[in-house]
Design a protein around this motif. Structure first.
Motif, PDB file in Angstrom:
ATOM      1  N   ALA A 150     -32.573  12.480  35.780  1.00  0.00           N
ATOM      2  CA  ALA A 150     -32.691  11.294  36.626  1.00  0.00           C
ATOM      3  C   ALA A 150     -33.411  11.615  37.929  1.00  0.00           C
ATOM      4  CB  ALA A 150     -31.310  10.708  36.913  1.00  0.00           C
ATOM      5  N   VAL A 151     -33.140  12.795  38.501  1.00  0.00           N
ATOM      6  CA  VAL A 151     -33.851  13.220  39.704  1.00  0.00           C
ATOM      7  C   VAL A 151     -35.338  13.343  39.417  1.00  0.00           C
ATOM      8  CG1 VAL A 151     -34.181  15.113  41.338  1.00  0.00           C
ATOM      9  CG2 VAL A 151     -31.866  14.377  40.744  1.00  0.00           C
ATOM     10  N   ASP A 152     -35.684  14.029  38.333  1.00  0.00           N
ATOM     11  CA  ASP A 152     -37.094  14.206  37.982  1.00  0.00           C
ATOM     12  C   ASP A 152     -37.782  12.857  37.786  1.00  0.00           C
ATOM     13  OD1 ASP A 152     -36.645  16.926  38.009  1.00  0.00           O
ATOM     14  OD2 ASP A 152     -36.536  17.121  35.829  1.00  0.00           O
ATOM     15  N   ARG A 153     -37.101  11.952  37.106  1.00  0.00           N
ATOM     16  CA  ARG A 153     -37.674  10.627  36.842  1.00  0.00           C
ATOM     17  C   ARG A 153     -37.885   9.862  38.141  1.00  0.00           C
ATOM     18  NH1 ARG A 153     -34.459   9.669  33.207  1.00  0.00           N
ATOM     19  NH2 ARG A 153     -32.839   8.528  34.325  1.00  0.00           N
ATOM     20  N   ALA A 154     -36.905   9.911  39.033  1.00  0.00           N
ATOM     21  CA  ALA A 154     -37.023   9.200  40.303  1.00  0.00           C
ATOM     22  C   ALA A 154     -38.179   9.748  41.140  1.00  0.00           C
ATOM     23  CB  ALA A 154     -35.710   9.289  41.080  1.00  0.00           C
ATOM     24  N   VAL A 155     -38.333  11.063  41.138  1.00  0.00           N
ATOM     25  CA  VAL A 155     -39.448  11.666  41.873  1.00  0.00           C
ATOM     26  C   VAL A 155     -40.771  11.211  41.273  1.00  0.00           C
ATOM     27  CG1 VAL A 155     -40.586  13.848  42.415  1.00  0.00           C
ATOM     28  CG2 VAL A 155     -38.106  13.637  42.673  1.00  0.00           C
ATOM     29  N   ASP A 156     -40.865  11.211  39.951  1.00  0.00           N
ATOM     30  CA  ASP A 156     -42.087  10.767  39.288  1.00  0.00           C
ATOM     31  C   ASP A 156     -42.405   9.299  39.613  1.00  0.00           C
ATOM     32  OD1 ASP A 156     -42.423  13.232  38.131  1.00  0.00           O
ATOM     33  OD2 ASP A 156     -41.573  12.662  36.189  1.00  0.00           O
ATOM     34  N   GLU A 157     -41.367   8.495  39.819  1.00  0.00           N
ATOM     35  CA  GLU A 157     -41.555   7.076  40.110  1.00  0.00           C
ATOM     36  C   GLU A 157     -41.799   6.806  41.588  1.00  0.00           C
ATOM     37  OE1 GLU A 157     -38.194   5.058  38.445  1.00  0.00           O
ATOM     38  OE2 GLU A 157     -38.920   5.259  36.382  1.00  0.00           O
ATOM     39  N   GLY A 158     -41.766   7.847  42.418  1.00  0.00           N
ATOM     40  CA  GLY A 158     -42.150   7.680  43.809  1.00  0.00           C
ATOM     41  C   GLY A 158     -41.042   7.741  44.835  1.00  0.00           C
ATOM     42  N   ALA A 159     -39.845   8.165  44.447  1.00  0.00           N
ATOM     43  CA  ALA A 159     -38.776   8.293  45.437  1.00  0.00           C
ATOM     44  C   ALA A 159     -39.088   9.424  46.401  1.00  0.00           C
ATOM     45  CB  ALA A 159     -37.435   8.549  44.747  1.00  0.00           C
ATOM     46  N   GLY A 160     -38.842   9.198  47.677  1.00  0.00           N
ATOM     47  CA  GLY A 160     -39.023  10.236  48.676  1.00  0.00           C
ATOM     48  C   GLY A 160     -37.728  10.924  49.043  1.00  0.00           C
ATOM     49  N   ILE A 161     -36.603  10.283  48.702  1.00  0.00           N
ATOM     50  CA  ILE A 161     -35.276  10.809  48.997  1.00  0.00           C
ATOM     51  C   ILE A 161     -34.429  10.629  47.739  1.00  0.00           C
ATOM     52  CG2 ILE A 161     -33.249  10.670  50.507  1.00  0.00           C
ATOM     53  CD1 ILE A 161     -35.000   9.088  52.499  1.00  0.00           C
ATOM     54  N   ILE A 162     -33.609  11.606  47.426  1.00  0.00           N
ATOM     55  CA  ILE A 162     -32.620  11.479  46.358  1.00  0.00           C
ATOM     56  C   ILE A 162     -31.245  11.500  47.001  1.00  0.00           C
ATOM     57  CG2 ILE A 162     -31.611  12.513  44.293  1.00  0.00           C
ATOM     58  CD1 ILE A 162     -34.381  11.487  43.759  1.00  0.00           C
ATOM     59  N   ASP A 163     -30.426  10.496  46.718  1.00  0.00           N
ATOM     60  CA  ASP A 163     -29.078  10.411  47.276  1.00  0.00           C
ATOM     61  C   ASP A 163     -28.081  10.724  46.167  1.00  0.00           C
ATOM     62  OD1 ASP A 163     -27.325   9.872  49.470  1.00  0.00           O
ATOM     63  OD2 ASP A 163     -26.815   7.940  48.548  1.00  0.00           O
ATOM     64  N   ILE A 164     -27.415  11.860  46.292  1.00  0.00           N
ATOM     65  CA  ILE A 164     -26.493  12.352  45.267  1.00  0.00           C
ATOM     66  C   ILE A 164     -25.066  12.022  45.690  1.00  0.00           C
ATOM     67  CG2 ILE A 164     -25.651  14.417  44.085  1.00  0.00           C
ATOM     68  CD1 ILE A 164     -28.439  15.677  44.852  1.00  0.00           C
ATOM     69  N   GLY A 165     -24.342  11.355  44.807  1.00  0.00           N
ATOM     70  CA  GLY A 165     -22.967  10.984  45.112  1.00  0.00           C
ATOM     71  C   GLY A 165     -21.990  11.539  44.102  1.00  0.00           C
ATOM     72  N   GLY A 166     -20.802  11.920  44.565  1.00  0.00           N
ATOM     73  CA  GLY A 166     -19.778  12.444  43.681  1.00  0.00           C
ATOM     74  C   GLY A 166     -18.531  11.612  43.596  1.00  0.00           C
ATOM     75  N   VAL A 167     -18.473  10.497  44.356  1.00  0.00           N
ATOM     76  CA  VAL A 167     -17.317   9.608  44.325  1.00  0.00           C
ATOM     77  C   VAL A 167     -17.821   8.175  44.383  1.00  0.00           C
ATOM     78  CG1 VAL A 167     -15.115   8.985  45.392  1.00  0.00           C
ATOM     79  CG2 VAL A 167     -15.995  11.318  45.660  1.00  0.00           C
ATOM     80  N   LYS A 168     -17.411   7.338  43.448  1.00  0.00           N
ATOM     81  CA  LYS A 168     -17.841   5.946  43.511  1.00  0.00           C
ATOM     82  C   LYS A 168     -17.200   5.266  44.714  1.00  0.00           C
ATOM     83  CE  LYS A 168     -14.460   3.467  40.640  1.00  0.00           C
ATOM     84  NZ  LYS A 168     -14.300   2.521  39.511  1.00  0.00           N
ATOM     85  N   ALA A 169     -17.881   4.248  45.234  1.00  0.00           N
ATOM     86  CA  ALA A 169     -17.404   3.585  46.445  1.00  0.00           C
ATOM     87  C   ALA A 169     -16.176   2.723  46.190  1.00  0.00           C
ATOM     88  CB  ALA A 169     -18.522   2.732  47.040  1.00  0.00           C
ATOM     89  N   ALA A 170     -16.077   2.145  45.006  1.00  0.00           N
ATOM     90  CA  ALA A 170     -14.990   1.209  44.702  1.00  0.00           C
ATOM     91  C   ALA A 170     -13.674   1.945  44.478  1.00  0.00           C
ATOM     92  CB  ALA A 170     -15.358   0.391  43.468  1.00  0.00           C
ATOM     93  N   PRO A 171     -12.567   1.224  44.555  1.00  0.00           N
ATOM     94  CA  PRO A 171     -11.278   1.845  44.239  1.00  0.00           C
ATOM     95  C   PRO A 171     -11.262   2.392  42.818  1.00  0.00           C
ATOM     96  CG  PRO A 171     -10.968  -0.297  45.292  1.00  0.00           C
ATOM     97  CD  PRO A 171     -12.431  -0.181  44.989  1.00  0.00           C
TER      98      PRO A 171
END
Length: 270
Positions: free
Chosen positions: A26-47
């Motif tokens: 997913a990181v590689d794909r996002a970079v290929d699609e033009g993302a300049g920043i990757i935001d990695i999360g380990g906990v979902k925001a919802a309860p």
């Protein structure tokens, strides 16, 4: 800013990037699609089920180092409110700590200062992490957003975080009902006017779903409409699930503003 969630229960991708191999792809794909920043999360925001700091580190610690080795020039962000997690990922090469819960762990800003990394200062309605808003009331939601995020940014600078490494985020849907999120979008110039660069996290959120009465898988058009408006009003960073579509939307807004030229010119030249 592309979203890559190392969680088994994320609301949008439903755990599609929980595995390390899937997340790296997913990181590689996002970079290929033009993302300049990757935001990695380990906990979902919802309860949901409790995720300890140790478990959060199991999901994102080490992974940040892999992404850094794979993409040396990529800006890596980690979505965490915990200083303990921030310290580890900053040591692994993270450039930005995305504190989506508004400074609930004051030591996270101290970690950002110590390691020389950036910090996202978010308005989350003064709620504890992973809390859904319930009957939230503000005298003026945008005034509260401005006062809170600017206060967090100024505190971060006082601790030694570089001013040019700080972003402010109005926190759509965090501590807000959908009308609050719409108002925060409409009045975004008031936050832009503070001088701090503005990040917006609009992607497929509930305020889009409630505005259009659509499910999670039918919110792209609403997300892109909110993205275009926010870009026109001065937002600078856009946290997104669908990178290519978001990049095209932002390029179109930039072209209308006159900030970029056509990608290709064919019509009316012969």
């Amino acid at each position: 800013m592309a979203i890559v969630n190392r969680t088994p229960d994320s609301f949008f991708d439903r755990g599609a990037t929980y595995g390390a191999a899937e997340a790296l792809a997913a990181v590689d794909r996002a970079v290929d699609e033009g993302a300049g920043i990757i935001d990695i999360g380990g906990v979902k925001a919802a309860p949901g089920g409790e995720v300890s700091a140790a478990e959060e580190l199991r999901r994102v610690g080490g992974f940040v180092a892999e992404v850094r080795a794979r993409h040396p020039r990529l800006v890596i962000s980690v979505d965490t409110w915990r200083a303990q997690v921030g310290r580890v990922v900053a040591g692994e090469g993270a450039d930005l700590l995305n504190d989506a819960w508004g400074g609930v762990d004051p030591a996270l800003a101290e970690v950002a200062a110590e390691f020389g990394v950036g910090l996202v200062c978010t308005h989350a309605g003064h709620l504890p992490p992973r809390t859904r808003p319930h009957r939230m009331v503000y005298d003026d939601v945008v005034a509260d957003i401005v006062a809170t995020t600017v206060g967090l940014a100024e505190r971060a600078v006082s601790l030694g975080v570089r001013p040019d490494a700080i972003l402010v985020d109005p926190g759509h849907d965090f501590g807000k009902n959908s009308r609050h999120s719409l108002e925060a979008t409409r009045r975004l110039p008031e936050l832009v006017a503070t001088g701090w660069p503005v990040l917006v996290a609009l992607s497929n959120k509930d305020f889009v779903g409630e505005t259009l009465d659509t499910g999670i898988d039918e919110r792209l058009e609403g997300t892109l409409a909110a993205t275009a408006v926010s870009a026109w009003l001065g937002a600078r960073v856009f946290r997104a699930h669908q990178v290519a579509a978001t990049r095209r939307t932002l390029r179109m807004v930039a072209a209308i503003r006159g900030d970029v030229d056509l990608a290709v010119a064919r019509r009316g030249l012969a």
